[in-house]
Design an enzyme around this catalytic site. Structure first.
Site, PDB file in Angstrom:
ATOM      1  CB  SER A 102      -0.966  -0.030   1.186  1.00  0.00           C
ATOM      2  OG  SER A 102      -1.904   1.008   1.116  1.00  0.00           O
ATOM      3  CG  ASP A 239      -3.284   4.162  -1.139  1.00  0.00           C
ATOM      4  OD1 ASP A 239      -4.064   4.012  -2.110  1.00  0.00           O
ATOM      5  OD2 ASP A 239      -3.259   3.370  -0.179  1.00  0.00           O
ATOM      6  CG  ASP A 241      -3.146  -0.589  -2.227  1.00  0.00           C
ATOM      7  OD1 ASP A 241      -3.181   0.552  -1.723  1.00  0.00           O
ATOM      8  OD2 ASP A 241      -3.688  -1.578  -1.708  1.00  0.00           O
ATOM      9  CG  ASP A 243      -6.350   0.572  -0.387  1.00  0.00           C
ATOM     10  OD1 ASP A 243      -5.599   1.571  -0.355  1.00  0.00           O
ATOM     11  OD2 ASP A 243      -6.287  -0.347   0.466  1.00  0.00           O
TER      12      ASP A 243
END
Length: 460
Positions: A102, A239, A241, A243
């Site tokens: 992430s 961000d 990834d 999400d």
């Protein structure tokens, strides 16, 4: 095995710990878990983010799942985590794994599991996976599954457009991928809806340009500058990834995620009805917006898995947390920075965030929030929270403690409507201290008081 522990969002570690051998063990444990759930050999997805090591780890995971009899679907390139979750539901898969750390720096990587409902795995599931950690245990070769690449992006984009039906004609947006997996995904979706998109940090860079892909105000200062200089209507960032989402407005700069939640929920309530789900660390402004529309709010511990569970139980219109993770009714119950980027643009196209927030402030009053961290070894976290609950004073920063919410750490509700929350981080060796009040000065006083309460307990 002792190095592998699933926290708030799966297992993350630096690459000296996050190794092929351990990743294969997690993959085997997942296959064993699926077999125990009656899903042996059923199709699964394996996704990965833009980190240099992620594709290789994903291929290791895919091979382990395949030799356990599963058909494995890989994306054609690194993709946002929510696209993998959507593929699980869209294709009726048994579950999936995502290789991603992430927003963490490039020396980290991670792995998380999604069950068949495409919502974050609950603690009982991750505990079961942890209990099954073992080296790969291949089935007979005749029973091995296949690995193939498929398009994860197209179906998700089609669903997002159908769900929101946005018309972004005339809207100018600066999109910042932070060199993460949102590049070529969120920006393409915005353009498909009619927006004019200027791209920033949309090149593949496994080092993220030297800045961790965390959409904090400090890391988005350049995006805010471009929005101001170009006269764009809105800045949108994801961000690493994708999400999570962050937005930049011309007037406010990087918008506090609490304010984004309130404004977006207010927008949705103009068309639909339904409660909101928020975490214990998220603003009470959501409650005021809900009350104004005759709706309820459900409070959960921090962690999107709890938000997702409550969204299902209460048919919530929107759920989210102050760290920037949100989803809405009709979508997967996983935070999705791609969909929320499109929704943010739709909100802006109807009425600018700055104007809407001015109206909400006039109606509901000023509200400010901030947080700080206090270093705390993981082994001391439970003790610190227990001792804080026992020794919490009757007044904090000169205001009386009216009640205490122990749902996630210790949340002291004060007699002026402000609050102070202390809870253990689920991803780092830290205690988080949050505060909310009617002024920034009051918030800082509460945070200072919180630190004074926590630091002696950590060091005792």
């Amino acid at each position: 095995m002792e190095q592998i522990s699933f926290g708030t969002s799966g297992w993350r570690a630096t690459l000296d710990t996050f190794t092929n051998r351990r990743v294969r063990m997690v993959a085997q444990a997942t296959a064993s878990h699926l077999a125990a759930e009656g899903a042996a050999g059923e199709p699964v997805a394996v996704g990965y983010d833009a980190r240099e090591s992620s594709r290789g780890f994903a291929e290791e995971v895919a091979r382990v799942l395949a030799v356990n009899g599963h058909e494995v679907l890989l994306p054609e390139r690194d993709v946002p985590t929510p696209l993998v979750a959507y593929a699980i539901r869209d294709r009726d898969l048994a579950g999936g794994l995502v290789i991603s750390a992430s927003h963490n720096p490039p020396e980290y990587n991670g792995i998380k599991f999604f069950p068949a409902d495409a919502a974050p795995a609950m603690p009982a599931v991750t505990a079961d996976i942890e209990s099954r950690l073992a080296p790969p245990n291949p089935a007979p070769e005749a029973d091995w599954g296949t690995i193939r690449e498929v398009d994860f992006q197209g179906p998700h984009a089609e669903h997002a457009m159908d769900l929101l039906d946005p018309d972004l004609s005339g809207l100018s947006i600066v999109y910042d991928a932070m060199h993460g997996s949102g590049r070529g995904v969120t920006d393409q979706l915005l353009e498909a809806a009619g927006a004019s998109v200027r791209r920033r940090r949309c090149e593949l860079d496994a080092a993220f340009g030297g800045t961790p892909p965390e959409p904090s105000p400090e890391n988005l200062a350049g995006l805010a500058e471009v929005v101001r200089e170009t006269g764009a209507d809105l800045g949108i960032a994801n961000d690493g990834d994708a999400d999570r989402v962050a937005i930049v407005t011309p007037k406010r700069g990087t918008l506090d995620e609490n304010l984004f939640f309130a404004a977006t929920y207010d927008h949705l309530l103009e068309r639909q009805s339904g409660p909101a789900v928020r975490t214990v660390s998220t603003t009470f402004l959501i409650d005021r917006v809900a009350q104004a529309h005759g709706e309820d709010v459900i409070e959960t511990p921090v962690g999107f898995k709890w938000v997702a569970q409550a969204m299902a139980e209460h048919d919530a219109l929107m759920g989210g947390e102050e760290s920037g993770g949100f989803s809405i009714r009709g979508h997967i119950r996983e935070k999705d920075g791609v969909l929320m980027g499109l929704l943010a643009a739709a909100v802006e196209s109807e009425r600018p965030f700055d104007d809407r927030l001015d109206e909400l402030r006039a109606e509901h009053g000023e509200i400010h929030q901030d947080k700080v961290s206090v270093d705390c070894p993981d082994a001391a976290k439970t003790r610190v929270i227990d001792e804080l609950a026992e020794t919490l004073p009757e007044t904090i920063a000169d205001r009386e403690v009216e009640s205490v919410n122990p749902a996630d750490g210790v949340k002291a509700l004060l007699d002026d409507g402000s609050w102070l929350l202390v809870r253990p981080s689920g991803t780092e060796p830290k205690m988080r201290v949050y505060a909310e009040a009617e002024s920034e000065q009051r918030v800082q006083a509460l945070l200072a008081a919180g630190q004074e309460l926590v630091e002696p307990l950590v060091n005792s």
